[in-house]
Design a protein around this motif. Structure first.
Motif, short mmCIF file in Angstrom:
data_model
loop_
_atom_site.label_atom_id
_atom_site.label_comp_id
_atom_site.label_asym_id
_atom_site.label_seq_id
_atom_site.Cartn_x
_atom_site.Cartn_y
_atom_site.Cartn_z
N PHE A 116 9.76 43.56 116.06
CA PHE A 116 11.12 43.06 116.25
C PHE A 116 11.13 42.20 117.52
O PHE A 116 10.68 42.65 118.58
CB PHE A 116 12.10 44.22 116.40
CG PHE A 116 12.30 45.01 115.14
CD1 PHE A 116 13.33 44.69 114.25
CD2 PHE A 116 11.46 46.07 114.82
CE1 PHE A 116 13.51 45.43 113.09
CE2 PHE A 116 11.64 46.80 113.67
CZ PHE A 116 12.66 46.48 112.80
N THR A 117 11.67 40.99 117.40
CA THR A 117 11.65 40.06 118.52
C THR A 117 13.03 39.42 118.69
O THR A 117 13.64 39.00 117.71
CB THR A 117 10.60 38.95 118.29
OG1 THR A 117 9.32 39.55 118.07
CG2 THR A 117 10.54 38.00 119.48
N TRP A 118 13.50 39.35 119.93
CA TRP A 118 14.76 38.69 120.22
C TRP A 118 14.57 37.19 120.30
O TRP A 118 13.57 36.69 120.84
CB TRP A 118 15.33 39.19 121.54
CG TRP A 118 16.62 38.49 121.91
CD1 TRP A 118 17.88 38.80 121.50
CD2 TRP A 118 16.75 37.34 122.74
NE1 TRP A 118 18.80 37.93 122.02
CE2 TRP A 118 18.13 37.00 122.79
CE3 TRP A 118 15.84 36.54 123.45
CZ2 TRP A 118 18.61 35.92 123.51
CZ3 TRP A 118 16.33 35.46 124.18
CH2 TRP A 118 17.70 35.16 124.20
N VAL A 119 15.52 36.44 119.74
CA VAL A 119 15.52 34.98 119.85
C VAL A 119 16.93 34.55 120.25
O VAL A 119 17.91 35.24 119.94
CB VAL A 119 15.12 34.28 118.54
CG1 VAL A 119 13.67 34.54 118.20
CG2 VAL A 119 16.03 34.68 117.39
N PRO A 120 17.08 33.42 120.93
CA PRO A 120 18.42 32.94 121.24
C PRO A 120 19.15 32.54 119.96
O PRO A 120 18.52 32.21 118.94
CB PRO A 120 18.16 31.73 122.15
CG PRO A 120 16.76 31.32 121.87
CD PRO A 120 16.03 32.57 121.50
N ARG A 121 20.46 32.56 120.02
CA ARG A 121 21.26 32.28 118.84
C ARG A 121 20.95 30.91 118.23
O ARG A 121 21.00 30.73 117.01
CB ARG A 121 22.75 32.36 119.19
CG ARG A 121 23.67 32.25 118.00
CD ARG A 121 25.12 32.49 118.38
NE ARG A 121 25.99 32.41 117.24
CZ ARG A 121 27.31 32.56 117.29
NH1 ARG A 121 27.89 32.80 118.46
NH2 ARG A 121 28.05 32.47 116.21
N ALA A 122 20.61 29.97 119.08
CA ALA A 122 20.32 28.62 118.61
C ALA A 122 19.11 28.58 117.68
O ALA A 122 18.95 27.63 116.91
CB ALA A 122 20.08 27.68 119.80
N LYS A 123 18.27 29.60 117.75
CA LYS A 123 17.10 29.66 116.87
C LYS A 123 17.33 30.59 115.68
O LYS A 123 16.39 30.90 114.94
CB LYS A 123 15.87 30.11 117.66
CG LYS A 123 15.40 29.07 118.67
CD LYS A 123 14.05 29.43 119.25
CE LYS A 123 13.56 28.34 120.19
NZ LYS A 123 12.21 28.66 120.74
N ASN A 124 18.57 31.02 115.50
CA ASN A 124 18.89 31.92 114.39
C ASN A 124 20.05 31.36 113.57
O ASN A 124 20.87 32.10 113.05
CB ASN A 124 19.25 33.32 114.93
CG ASN A 124 19.11 34.40 113.89
OD1 ASN A 124 18.36 34.26 112.93
ND2 ASN A 124 19.84 35.49 114.07
N THR A 125 20.09 30.04 113.46
CA THR A 125 21.25 29.39 112.86
C THR A 125 21.37 29.64 111.35
O THR A 125 22.48 29.69 110.82
CB THR A 125 21.20 27.88 113.11
OG1 THR A 125 19.95 27.37 112.64
CG2 THR A 125 21.34 27.56 114.59
N VAL A 126 20.25 29.78 110.65
CA VAL A 126 20.33 29.97 109.20
C VAL A 126 20.96 31.32 108.87
O VAL A 126 21.89 31.41 108.07
CB VAL A 126 18.93 29.85 108.56
CG1 VAL A 126 19.00 30.16 107.06
CG2 VAL A 126 18.35 28.47 108.78
N ALA A 127 20.46 32.38 109.51
CA ALA A 127 21.03 33.70 109.27
C ALA A 127 22.48 33.77 109.74
O ALA A 127 23.33 34.42 109.11
CB ALA A 127 20.20 34.77 109.96
N ASP A 128 22.79 33.08 110.84
CA ASP A 128 24.16 33.04 111.34
C ASP A 128 25.09 32.39 110.32
O ASP A 128 26.21 32.89 110.07
CB ASP A 128 24.21 32.27 112.66
CG ASP A 128 25.62 32.13 113.20
OD1 ASP A 128 26.18 33.16 113.64
OD2 ASP A 128 26.15 31.01 113.18
N ALA A 129 24.64 31.31 109.70
CA ALA A 129 25.46 30.64 108.69
C ALA A 129 25.70 31.53 107.48
O ALA A 129 26.80 31.57 106.91
CB ALA A 129 24.80 29.33 108.27
#
Length: 387
Positions: A116-129
Protein backbone atom coordinates in the motif's frame (compact mmCIF):
# COMPACT_ATOMS: atom_id res chain seq x y z
CA UNK A 1 -11.52 -16.03 -16.33
CA UNK A 2 -8.48 -14.10 -17.50
CA UNK A 3 -5.42 -14.19 -15.25
CA UNK A 4 -3.00 -11.33 -14.55
CA UNK A 5 -0.20 -12.27 -12.16
CA UNK A 6 0.62 -8.68 -11.16
CA UNK A 7 -1.81 -5.77 -11.08
CA UNK A 8 -1.81 -2.15 -9.91
CA UNK A 9 -4.84 -0.72 -8.10
CA UNK A 10 -5.70 2.95 -7.65
CA UNK A 11 -8.65 3.59 -5.31
CA UNK A 12 -10.49 6.54 -3.82
CA UNK A 13 -13.74 7.46 -2.10
CA UNK A 14 -15.62 10.52 -1.00
CA UNK A 15 -18.61 11.83 0.92
CA UNK A 16 -20.60 14.97 0.28
CA UNK A 17 -21.35 16.09 3.79
CA UNK A 18 -18.98 13.76 5.63
CA UNK A 19 -21.16 11.96 6.55
CA UNK A 20 -23.41 12.25 3.53
CA UNK A 21 -24.01 10.68 0.13
CA UNK A 22 -20.90 8.62 -0.48
CA UNK A 23 -19.27 6.70 -3.29
CA UNK A 24 -16.00 5.12 -4.24
CA UNK A 25 -13.99 4.34 -7.33
CA UNK A 26 -11.25 1.90 -8.20
CA UNK A 27 -9.26 1.21 -11.33
CA UNK A 28 -7.12 -1.88 -11.88
CA UNK A 29 -4.19 -1.72 -14.30
CA UNK A 30 -2.08 -4.46 -15.78
CA UNK A 31 1.57 -4.67 -14.75
CA UNK A 32 2.49 -2.11 -17.42
CA UNK A 33 0.59 0.55 -15.45
CA UNK A 34 -1.29 1.69 -18.54
CA UNK A 35 -3.68 -1.07 -19.62
CA UNK A 36 -6.98 -0.78 -17.73
CA UNK A 37 -8.27 -4.20 -16.74
CA UNK A 38 -11.22 -3.03 -14.68
CA UNK A 39 -12.74 0.15 -13.29
CA UNK A 40 -15.51 0.24 -10.73
CA UNK A 41 -18.07 2.86 -9.70
CA UNK A 42 -19.51 1.90 -6.30
CA UNK A 43 -22.31 3.61 -4.35
CA UNK A 44 -21.53 3.42 -0.62
CA UNK A 45 -24.76 4.93 0.68
CA UNK A 46 -26.69 8.00 1.77
CA UNK A 47 -24.82 8.66 5.00
CA UNK A 48 -21.19 7.59 5.20
CA UNK A 49 -17.87 9.30 5.88
CA UNK A 50 -15.00 9.99 3.52
CA UNK A 51 -12.83 7.38 5.23
CA UNK A 52 -15.48 4.65 5.01
CA UNK A 53 -15.94 5.47 1.32
CA UNK A 54 -12.18 5.25 0.79
CA UNK A 55 -12.14 1.84 2.43
CA UNK A 56 -14.89 0.68 0.07
CA UNK A 57 -12.87 1.88 -2.92
CA UNK A 58 -9.84 -0.06 -1.73
CA UNK A 59 -11.93 -3.18 -1.06
CA UNK A 60 -13.61 -3.09 -4.49
CA UNK A 61 -10.19 -2.78 -6.11
CA UNK A 62 -8.83 -5.74 -4.15
CA UNK A 63 -11.85 -7.87 -5.09
CA UNK A 64 -11.35 -7.04 -8.75
CA UNK A 65 -7.64 -7.91 -8.50
CA UNK A 66 -8.52 -11.25 -6.92
CA UNK A 67 -11.12 -12.00 -9.59
CA UNK A 68 -8.56 -11.25 -12.27
CA UNK A 69 -6.29 -13.94 -10.79
CA UNK A 70 -3.60 -11.59 -9.46
CA UNK A 71 -0.88 -13.01 -7.25
CA UNK A 72 0.90 -9.73 -6.41
CA UNK A 73 -0.78 -6.34 -6.03
CA UNK A 74 0.29 -2.73 -5.65
CA UNK A 75 -2.35 -0.42 -4.13
CA UNK A 76 -2.08 3.37 -4.46
CA UNK A 77 -4.36 5.81 -2.61
CA UNK A 78 -4.32 9.47 -1.60
CA UNK A 79 -5.75 8.52 1.80
CA UNK A 80 -2.89 8.49 4.29
CA UNK A 81 -5.23 6.96 6.87
CA UNK A 82 -6.19 3.89 4.81
CA UNK A 83 -2.65 3.31 3.57
CA UNK A 84 -1.15 3.46 7.07
CA UNK A 85 -3.88 1.35 8.64
CA UNK A 86 -3.78 -1.34 5.95
CA UNK A 87 0.02 -1.38 6.17
CA UNK A 88 -0.34 -2.15 9.87
CA UNK A 89 1.36 1.03 11.13
CA UNK A 90 -1.76 2.76 12.48
CA UNK A 91 -4.52 1.29 14.63
CA UNK A 92 -8.07 1.08 13.28
CA UNK A 93 -10.50 2.46 15.85
CA UNK A 94 -13.68 3.14 13.86
CA UNK A 95 -15.95 0.04 13.97
CA UNK A 96 -17.15 0.42 10.35
CA UNK A 97 -13.57 0.66 9.12
CA UNK A 98 -12.54 -2.28 11.31
CA UNK A 99 -15.18 -4.39 9.56
CA UNK A 100 -14.11 -3.25 6.10
CA UNK A 101 -10.45 -3.84 6.92
CA UNK A 102 -11.28 -7.37 8.04
CA UNK A 103 -13.11 -8.02 4.76
CA UNK A 104 -10.10 -6.64 2.88
CA UNK A 105 -7.69 -8.91 4.74
CA UNK A 106 -9.79 -11.92 3.79
CA UNK A 107 -9.42 -10.92 0.15
CA UNK A 108 -5.70 -10.24 0.65
CA UNK A 109 -5.21 -13.83 1.79
CA UNK A 110 -5.54 -14.87 -1.86
CA UNK A 111 -2.44 -12.86 -2.86
CA UNK A 112 1.21 -13.80 -2.46
CA UNK A 113 2.23 -10.20 -1.79
CA UNK A 114 0.59 -6.77 -1.54
CA UNK A 115 1.84 -3.24 -0.88
CA UNK A 116 0.00 0.00 0.00
CA UNK A 117 1.48 3.33 -1.07
CA UNK A 118 0.30 6.90 -0.57
CA UNK A 119 0.17 9.20 -3.61
CA UNK A 120 -0.91 12.84 -3.86
CA UNK A 121 -4.44 13.43 -5.08
CA UNK A 122 -3.16 14.78 -8.37
CA UNK A 123 -1.86 11.30 -9.19
CA UNK A 124 -5.14 9.60 -8.31
CA UNK A 125 -7.44 11.48 -10.68
CA UNK A 126 -8.99 8.44 -12.40
CA UNK A 127 -10.19 6.81 -9.18
CA UNK A 128 -11.29 10.23 -7.90
CA UNK A 129 -13.44 10.75 -11.00
CA UNK A 130 -15.01 7.33 -10.58
CA UNK A 131 -15.86 8.06 -6.94
CA UNK A 132 -17.54 11.31 -7.99
CA UNK A 133 -19.64 9.36 -10.49
CA UNK A 134 -20.64 7.09 -7.63
CA UNK A 135 -21.59 10.06 -5.45
CA UNK A 136 -23.66 11.49 -8.30
CA UNK A 137 -25.46 8.14 -8.57
CA UNK A 138 -26.03 8.01 -4.81
CA UNK A 139 -27.46 11.53 -4.84
CA UNK A 140 -29.79 10.46 -7.66
CA UNK A 141 -31.13 7.62 -5.53
CA UNK A 142 -29.00 4.64 -6.55
CA UNK A 143 -28.79 1.91 -3.93
CA UNK A 144 -25.47 0.71 -2.47
CA UNK A 145 -23.56 -1.46 -4.90
CA UNK A 146 -21.63 -1.30 -8.15
CA UNK A 147 -23.41 1.02 -10.56
CA UNK A 148 -20.92 1.37 -13.40
CA UNK A 149 -17.54 0.61 -14.86
CA UNK A 150 -15.84 -1.02 -17.79
CA UNK A 151 -17.20 -3.98 -19.73
CA UNK A 152 -14.04 -6.07 -19.39
CA UNK A 153 -15.34 -8.65 -16.92
CA UNK A 154 -15.46 -12.26 -18.06
CA UNK A 155 -18.82 -13.98 -17.70
CA UNK A 156 -17.45 -16.07 -14.82
CA UNK A 157 -16.86 -12.86 -12.87
CA UNK A 158 -20.34 -11.37 -13.12
CA UNK A 159 -21.36 -12.74 -9.72
CA UNK A 160 -18.72 -10.41 -8.32
CA UNK A 161 -20.91 -7.50 -9.39
CA UNK A 162 -24.34 -9.06 -9.18
CA UNK A 163 -26.17 -5.75 -9.06
CA UNK A 164 -24.06 -3.86 -11.54
CA UNK A 165 -24.10 -2.66 -15.10
CA UNK A 166 -20.53 -3.96 -15.34
CA UNK A 167 -20.15 -6.54 -18.06
CA UNK A 168 -23.77 -6.41 -19.23
CA UNK A 169 -24.15 -7.35 -22.90
CA UNK A 170 -26.21 -4.30 -23.89
CA UNK A 171 -23.62 -3.37 -26.51
CA UNK A 172 -24.46 -6.44 -28.58
CA UNK A 173 -28.11 -7.06 -27.65
CA UNK A 174 -29.15 -3.59 -28.78
CA UNK A 175 -30.99 -3.05 -25.47
CA UNK A 176 -31.20 0.47 -24.12
CA UNK A 177 -32.72 -0.35 -20.72
CA UNK A 178 -31.07 -2.12 -17.81
CA UNK A 179 -31.87 -5.87 -17.72
CA UNK A 180 -33.59 -7.65 -14.89
CA UNK A 181 -30.90 -9.85 -13.37
CA UNK A 182 -31.64 -13.09 -11.52
CA UNK A 183 -28.94 -14.44 -9.23
CA UNK A 184 -29.88 -18.09 -8.80
CA UNK A 185 -28.80 -19.78 -5.57
CA UNK A 186 -29.38 -23.47 -4.97
CA UNK A 187 -30.01 -24.43 -1.34
CA UNK A 188 -27.29 -26.02 0.80
CA UNK A 189 -26.86 -29.67 1.67
CA UNK A 190 -29.59 -31.77 3.31
CA UNK A 191 -29.44 -35.37 4.50
CA UNK A 192 -31.40 -36.36 1.38
CA UNK A 193 -29.06 -34.57 -1.01
CA UNK A 194 -26.09 -36.14 0.76
CA UNK A 195 -27.70 -39.56 0.23
CA UNK A 196 -28.39 -38.67 -3.43
CA UNK A 197 -32.13 -39.22 -3.06
CA UNK A 198 -34.86 -37.62 -5.13
CA UNK A 199 -35.95 -34.71 -2.96
CA UNK A 200 -38.87 -32.82 -4.42
CA UNK A 201 -41.64 -31.83 -2.04
CA UNK A 202 -39.99 -33.49 0.96
CA UNK A 203 -39.02 -30.90 3.53
CA UNK A 204 -35.67 -31.76 5.17
CA UNK A 205 -33.62 -29.12 6.94
CA UNK A 206 -30.07 -28.19 6.06
CA UNK A 207 -27.26 -30.20 7.60
CA UNK A 208 -24.48 -28.41 9.48
CA UNK A 209 -22.48 -28.41 6.24
CA UNK A 210 -25.52 -27.08 4.41
CA UNK A 211 -25.85 -24.23 6.89
CA UNK A 212 -22.20 -23.31 6.42
CA UNK A 213 -22.63 -23.47 2.63
CA UNK A 214 -25.58 -21.09 2.94
CA UNK A 215 -23.56 -18.71 5.13
CA UNK A 216 -20.63 -18.82 2.68
CA UNK A 217 -22.91 -17.88 -0.20
CA UNK A 218 -24.50 -15.16 1.92
CA UNK A 219 -21.12 -13.62 2.77
CA UNK A 220 -20.17 -13.53 -0.89
CA UNK A 221 -23.45 -11.87 -1.85
CA UNK A 222 -23.00 -9.34 0.97
CA UNK A 223 -19.45 -8.52 -0.08
CA UNK A 224 -20.42 -8.04 -3.71
CA UNK A 225 -23.54 -6.00 -3.05
CA UNK A 226 -26.25 -5.10 -5.55
CA UNK A 227 -29.06 -7.48 -4.55
CA UNK A 228 -32.41 -5.65 -4.44
CA UNK A 229 -34.87 -8.45 -3.65
CA UNK A 230 -34.79 -12.00 -2.25
CA UNK A 231 -37.39 -14.59 -3.25
CA UNK A 232 -37.45 -18.21 -2.15
CA UNK A 233 -39.13 -21.56 -2.53
CA UNK A 234 -41.39 -22.30 0.46
CA UNK A 235 -39.43 -25.41 1.48
CA UNK A 236 -37.29 -25.28 4.63
CA UNK A 237 -33.95 -25.97 2.94
CA UNK A 238 -34.42 -22.94 0.70
CA UNK A 239 -35.83 -20.71 3.41
CA UNK A 240 -32.82 -21.43 5.63
CA UNK A 241 -30.50 -20.61 2.72
CA UNK A 242 -32.45 -17.46 1.89
CA UNK A 243 -32.56 -16.28 5.52
CA UNK A 244 -28.77 -16.54 5.71
CA UNK A 245 -28.55 -14.18 2.74
CA UNK A 246 -31.27 -11.90 4.13
CA UNK A 247 -29.39 -11.51 7.41
CA UNK A 248 -26.23 -10.42 5.61
CA UNK A 249 -28.00 -8.20 3.09
CA UNK A 250 -30.52 -6.59 5.43
CA UNK A 251 -33.47 -7.65 3.24
CA UNK A 252 -36.70 -9.58 3.74
CA UNK A 253 -37.46 -12.92 2.08
CA UNK A 254 -40.50 -13.14 -0.19
CA UNK A 255 -41.85 -16.70 -0.44
CA UNK A 256 -42.94 -17.75 -3.93
CA UNK A 257 -44.77 -21.07 -3.85
CA UNK A 258 -44.18 -21.81 -7.54
CA UNK A 259 -40.41 -21.91 -6.96
CA UNK A 260 -40.85 -25.28 -5.24
CA UNK A 261 -38.93 -28.28 -6.60
CA UNK A 262 -40.40 -30.77 -9.05
CA UNK A 263 -42.79 -33.31 -7.51
CA UNK A 264 -41.15 -36.73 -7.95
CA UNK A 265 -44.21 -38.64 -6.79
CA UNK A 266 -43.53 -42.31 -6.05
CA UNK A 267 -39.82 -41.75 -6.60
CA UNK A 268 -39.53 -39.29 -3.74
CA UNK A 269 -36.84 -40.39 -1.29
CA UNK A 270 -35.45 -42.99 -3.73
CA UNK A 271 -31.98 -42.91 -5.22
CA UNK A 272 -31.60 -42.87 -9.00
CA UNK A 273 -30.95 -46.62 -9.06
CA UNK A 274 -33.86 -47.38 -6.73
CA UNK A 275 -36.29 -45.34 -8.82
CA UNK A 276 -35.01 -47.02 -11.96
CA UNK A 277 -35.51 -50.46 -10.43
CA UNK A 278 -39.18 -49.73 -9.73
CA UNK A 279 -39.97 -49.37 -13.44
CA UNK A 280 -36.87 -49.29 -15.69
CA UNK A 281 -38.81 -48.55 -18.86
CA UNK A 282 -40.81 -45.65 -17.41
CA UNK A 283 -37.73 -44.20 -15.74
CA UNK A 284 -35.79 -44.25 -19.04
CA UNK A 285 -38.72 -42.74 -20.93
CA UNK A 286 -39.12 -40.04 -18.26
CA UNK A 287 -35.48 -39.04 -18.65
CA UNK A 288 -35.98 -38.63 -22.40
CA UNK A 289 -39.49 -37.13 -22.51
CA UNK A 290 -40.23 -33.89 -20.58
CA UNK A 291 -43.97 -34.43 -20.96
CA UNK A 292 -43.90 -37.59 -18.83
CA UNK A 293 -44.31 -37.45 -15.05
CA UNK A 294 -43.17 -39.86 -12.35
CA UNK A 295 -46.06 -41.92 -10.92
CA UNK A 296 -48.15 -39.42 -8.97
CA UNK A 297 -45.67 -36.64 -9.73
CA UNK A 298 -45.05 -33.66 -12.03
CA UNK A 299 -43.59 -33.56 -15.51
CA UNK A 300 -40.58 -31.43 -16.34
CA UNK A 301 -42.65 -29.48 -18.87
CA UNK A 302 -45.29 -28.63 -16.27
CA UNK A 303 -42.55 -27.40 -13.93
CA UNK A 304 -41.01 -25.33 -16.72
CA UNK A 305 -44.34 -23.67 -17.44
CA UNK A 306 -44.91 -22.65 -13.83
CA UNK A 307 -41.35 -21.38 -13.37
CA UNK A 308 -41.60 -19.41 -16.59
CA UNK A 309 -44.71 -17.69 -15.22
CA UNK A 310 -42.77 -16.88 -12.02
CA UNK A 311 -39.88 -15.41 -13.99
CA UNK A 312 -42.20 -13.23 -16.05
CA UNK A 313 -43.99 -12.00 -12.95
CA UNK A 314 -40.74 -11.18 -11.16
CA UNK A 315 -39.35 -9.48 -14.24
CA UNK A 316 -42.46 -7.29 -14.44
CA UNK A 317 -42.50 -6.45 -10.72
CA UNK A 318 -38.76 -5.86 -10.38
CA UNK A 319 -37.84 -4.59 -13.83
CA UNK A 320 -34.22 -3.49 -14.06
CA UNK A 321 -33.39 -4.78 -10.58
CA UNK A 322 -31.34 -7.71 -9.29
CA UNK A 323 -33.37 -10.52 -7.73
CA UNK A 324 -31.82 -13.28 -5.65
CA UNK A 325 -33.79 -16.47 -6.35
CA UNK A 326 -33.21 -19.24 -3.80
CA UNK A 327 -34.55 -22.48 -5.17
CA UNK A 328 -33.84 -26.05 -6.28
CA UNK A 329 -32.13 -27.83 -9.16
CA UNK A 330 -35.09 -28.07 -11.53
CA UNK A 331 -36.44 -24.50 -11.17
CA UNK A 332 -32.94 -23.04 -11.50
CA UNK A 333 -32.34 -25.11 -14.63
CA UNK A 334 -35.63 -23.75 -15.96
CA UNK A 335 -34.42 -20.15 -15.48
CA UNK A 336 -31.23 -21.05 -17.36
CA UNK A 337 -33.16 -22.81 -20.12
CA UNK A 338 -35.30 -19.70 -20.55
CA UNK A 339 -32.23 -17.45 -20.64
CA UNK A 340 -30.62 -19.43 -23.46
CA UNK A 341 -33.96 -20.05 -25.17
CA UNK A 342 -33.32 -23.78 -25.44
CA UNK A 343 -35.44 -26.90 -25.54
CA UNK A 344 -35.84 -29.42 -22.73
CA UNK A 345 -32.92 -31.52 -23.97
CA UNK A 346 -30.46 -29.12 -22.29
CA UNK A 347 -31.75 -29.85 -18.78
CA UNK A 348 -30.15 -33.29 -18.48
CA UNK A 349 -26.85 -31.82 -19.67
CA UNK A 350 -26.59 -29.29 -16.82
CA UNK A 351 -25.12 -30.04 -13.40
CA UNK A 352 -25.77 -27.80 -10.40
CA UNK A 353 -23.80 -28.11 -7.18
CA UNK A 354 -25.32 -27.48 -3.78
CA UNK A 355 -25.21 -23.77 -2.82
CA UNK A 356 -24.00 -22.86 -6.32
CA UNK A 357 -24.60 -19.46 -7.91
CA UNK A 358 -25.76 -18.84 -11.46
CA UNK A 359 -26.76 -15.56 -13.10
CA UNK A 360 -29.18 -14.88 -15.94
CA UNK A 361 -30.46 -11.62 -17.40
CA UNK A 362 -33.66 -10.74 -19.24
CA UNK A 363 -34.17 -7.58 -21.26
CA UNK A 364 -37.63 -6.03 -21.31
CA UNK A 365 -36.53 -3.62 -24.03
CA UNK A 366 -38.62 -4.24 -27.17
CA UNK A 367 -35.71 -3.06 -29.29
CA UNK A 368 -33.29 -5.66 -27.96
CA UNK A 369 -32.01 -8.04 -30.63
CA UNK A 370 -31.33 -10.66 -27.95
CA UNK A 371 -33.85 -10.87 -25.13
CA UNK A 372 -31.86 -12.77 -22.52
CA UNK A 373 -28.46 -14.19 -21.66
CA UNK A 374 -26.70 -16.61 -19.34
CA UNK A 375 -23.93 -14.81 -17.47
CA UNK A 376 -22.69 -17.36 -14.90
CA UNK A 377 -23.39 -21.04 -14.35
CA UNK A 378 -22.71 -23.21 -11.27
CA UNK A 379 -20.16 -20.96 -9.59
CA UNK A 380 -18.89 -22.49 -6.31
CA UNK A 381 -15.76 -20.43 -5.61
CA UNK A 382 -17.31 -19.22 -2.34
CA UNK A 383 -17.49 -22.80 -1.03
CA UNK A 384 -13.78 -23.54 -1.12
CA UNK A 385 -13.34 -22.69 2.54
CA UNK A 386 -16.45 -24.69 3.47
CA UNK A 387 -15.36 -28.02 2.03
Amino acid sequence: MGSHEHVIVYADGGSRGNPGVAGSGAVVYAADGRTVLRDIVYVVGKKATNNVAEYHGMLRGLEAARDLGARTVEVYMDSKLVVEQMSGRWKIKHPDMQKLALEARRVMDSFDAITFTWVPRAKNTVADALSNKAMDAAAAGAKPGIVGGTETADDSEIVASAGAQVGTPAHWTGATARPTRFVLLRHGQTAMSAAKQYSGHSNPELTELGLEQARAAARTLRDRGGIDVIVSSPLTRCLQTAEAAAEELGLQVEVVDKLIEQDFGAWEGKTFDEAHALDPRLHDEWLADPSLAPPGGESLQKLHNRVRSVRRDLQERYAGQTVLVVSHVSPIKSFVRQAIDAGPHVVARMFLDLASLSVVEFFGDAGARVGSSLRVFNDTAHLRSSR
